[in-house]
Structures are given as structure tokens and as C-alpha cells.
Motif scaffolding. Sequence first.
Motif, short mmCIF file in Angstrom:
data_model
loop_
_atom_site.label_atom_id
_atom_site.label_comp_id
_atom_site.label_asym_id
_atom_site.label_seq_id
_atom_site.Cartn_x
_atom_site.Cartn_y
_atom_site.Cartn_z
N CYS A 280 0.81 -1.22 0.00
CA CYS A 280 0.00 0.00 0.00
C CYS A 280 0.84 1.27 0.00
O CYS A 280 0.30 2.37 -0.13
CB CYS A 280 -0.94 0.00 1.21
SG CYS A 280 -0.07 -0.02 2.79
N GLY A 281 2.15 1.15 0.16
CA GLY A 281 3.01 2.33 0.16
C GLY A 281 3.03 3.08 1.47
O GLY A 281 3.58 4.18 1.55
N GLU A 282 2.44 2.51 2.52
CA GLU A 282 2.40 3.23 3.79
C GLU A 282 3.80 3.33 4.40
O GLU A 282 4.51 2.34 4.51
CB GLU A 282 1.47 2.54 4.79
CG GLU A 282 1.37 3.32 6.11
CD GLU A 282 0.52 2.62 7.14
OE1 GLU A 282 -0.70 2.88 7.15
OE2 GLU A 282 1.07 1.81 7.92
N ILE A 283 4.12 4.55 4.83
CA ILE A 283 5.39 4.82 5.51
C ILE A 283 5.08 5.14 6.97
O ILE A 283 4.17 5.92 7.26
CB ILE A 283 6.09 6.06 4.94
CG1 ILE A 283 6.36 5.92 3.47
CG2 ILE A 283 7.38 6.36 5.69
CD1 ILE A 283 6.86 7.23 2.87
N ARG A 284 5.86 4.58 7.86
CA ARG A 284 5.83 4.97 9.27
C ARG A 284 7.25 5.40 9.61
O ARG A 284 8.20 4.64 9.41
CB ARG A 284 5.36 3.82 10.14
CG ARG A 284 3.93 3.37 9.79
CD ARG A 284 3.49 2.13 10.55
NE ARG A 284 3.39 2.39 11.97
CZ ARG A 284 4.22 1.87 12.89
NH1 ARG A 284 5.18 1.04 12.53
NH2 ARG A 284 4.08 2.16 14.16
N TYR A 285 7.38 6.62 10.14
CA TYR A 285 8.72 7.17 10.38
C TYR A 285 8.80 7.85 11.73
O TYR A 285 7.89 8.57 12.14
CB TYR A 285 9.07 8.19 9.29
CG TYR A 285 10.36 8.94 9.56
CD1 TYR A 285 11.59 8.32 9.37
CD2 TYR A 285 10.34 10.25 10.03
CE1 TYR A 285 12.77 8.99 9.65
CE2 TYR A 285 11.52 10.93 10.30
CZ TYR A 285 12.74 10.30 10.11
OH TYR A 285 13.91 10.95 10.39
N VAL A 286 9.90 7.62 12.42
CA VAL A 286 10.21 8.38 13.63
C VAL A 286 11.70 8.72 13.58
O VAL A 286 12.53 7.87 13.23
CB VAL A 286 9.84 7.59 14.92
CG1 VAL A 286 10.60 6.27 15.00
CG2 VAL A 286 10.09 8.43 16.15
N GLY A 287 12.02 9.96 13.90
CA GLY A 287 13.41 10.38 13.85
C GLY A 287 13.73 11.35 14.97
O GLY A 287 12.89 12.15 15.38
N ILE A 288 14.96 11.26 15.47
CA ILE A 288 15.46 12.18 16.50
C ILE A 288 16.77 12.78 16.00
O ILE A 288 17.67 12.07 15.58
CB ILE A 288 15.73 11.43 17.83
CG1 ILE A 288 14.43 10.90 18.43
CG2 ILE A 288 16.44 12.34 18.82
CD1 ILE A 288 13.47 11.96 18.93
N GLY A 289 16.83 14.12 16.08
CA GLY A 289 18.05 14.81 15.68
C GLY A 289 17.94 15.36 14.27
O GLY A 289 16.85 15.56 13.75
N ASN A 290 19.08 15.61 13.67
CA ASN A 290 19.08 16.29 12.37
C ASN A 290 19.19 15.34 11.18
O ASN A 290 19.71 15.72 10.13
CB ASN A 290 20.16 17.36 12.32
CG ASN A 290 21.52 16.83 12.71
OD1 ASN A 290 21.68 15.62 12.93
ND2 ASN A 290 22.49 17.71 12.82
N ALA A 291 18.71 14.11 11.34
CA ALA A 291 18.57 13.25 10.16
C ALA A 291 17.44 13.81 9.30
O ALA A 291 16.54 14.48 9.80
CB ALA A 291 18.25 11.82 10.59
#
Length: 196
Positions: free
Chosen positions: A96-107
Amino acid sequence: MTLPKLETGQYVRNAMGHFVGGDVAIVEHEPEFVFLALIDVLGHGPQAHHTAVEIEAFIRSWSDKQDLLGLLKALHRQHIHGRGAVIGLCTIEPQCGEIRYVGIGNATCRMIGENSRHLLTREGVVGQSIRTPSVEVTNLVSGDLLLLHSDGVSSHFDLDDCPQLRIDSMPTSARRIVMQFGRPHDDASCIAVRYA
């Protein structure tokens, strides 16, 4: 009906003058999803590399790769008072193309295509101080690119600056982005994904 295709590639380059570095790019193809992790440990050279290897091993051993928040919080606890790292974690469901994203900092995590935009990355440093992380959910559409890269790569470029991204393979694209937009005195890494 043709199923969507997900192509991935990654590339990591150490800072100039160093044989090892603190950036790691992980791509794991699971039966139902693809897991991505980008690690950028503070500093350069052997000390940063040592911490990066520890974090990579921790992530690879984490059994539930869809539990992004659980993994990020565990990494923070595991490395509290350590050297510190910027980390982006992502899952993509090819069906389905679903993205789940979590990021910390300057990425940086950005989509390029029909709905180009940057995904939210919270301030902080894993192992030192982080704001409450949250998972952002969105969808890729056919033809989109997803780029996840460290701050060793400038975030100020678009598809017009690198039109080869439209046709190159993703391993070639990830390498091209690091080599063309990477800062030589910093470790630089990129994961590139094409959803077609």
C-alpha cells in the motif's frame, strides 16, 4: 494486477581522513514490510564507529521492527550518557506504500515526487536528551522517491539538481547523493527508496 515494487539502495562514506566512521545505514526486507534505519553517531573516527557498531547490533537484534517507538526508546535507555546519536527509523509496506517514520536529531527523511515534503524529525540526541518521539504516517504513490540521509549530506537539493535520480538504480542514487551533496569533512550516509 501488478503489485507495487520497492527498490532500495544505501551508501555510507566516512569523513575525509578516517578509515571508519559513525554513520550506518540498515535496510532489512521483511515478509510484509521493509525496515530502514539511519544512524549518525556524534563525532567521527574510531570512537564514533565503536558506538555505531553497538547501536547497529542492538537494532538488528530487535525482534519487532514495526515497534519503532519501542525501539527508539530502548536505544535511548541503552545508550543514556553515551556518545549520542541521531537516528531515523522507518517501515514501508510495499503493498500500500504506507510509511511509518520516527526520527530524532538532524537526520532528514524526505519524499520526492507527487507530494514532495520532509517528514517530521524531533529535536534531540539519542542517549542524551530527546523530546517525546511520535510516529508520522503517510503514503508513497507510484513514482515517489524516499530519501533518508544524515546531516553529512546537504538537505538543500531537489530533483532538478540531480535528474539522474529519475532513472538510476537506488544503489547508484544513494551513492550519487552522498558523493554529490555530501560534506567531505563529515560522515555521510543515504538510504534511497523508489516506489513504482
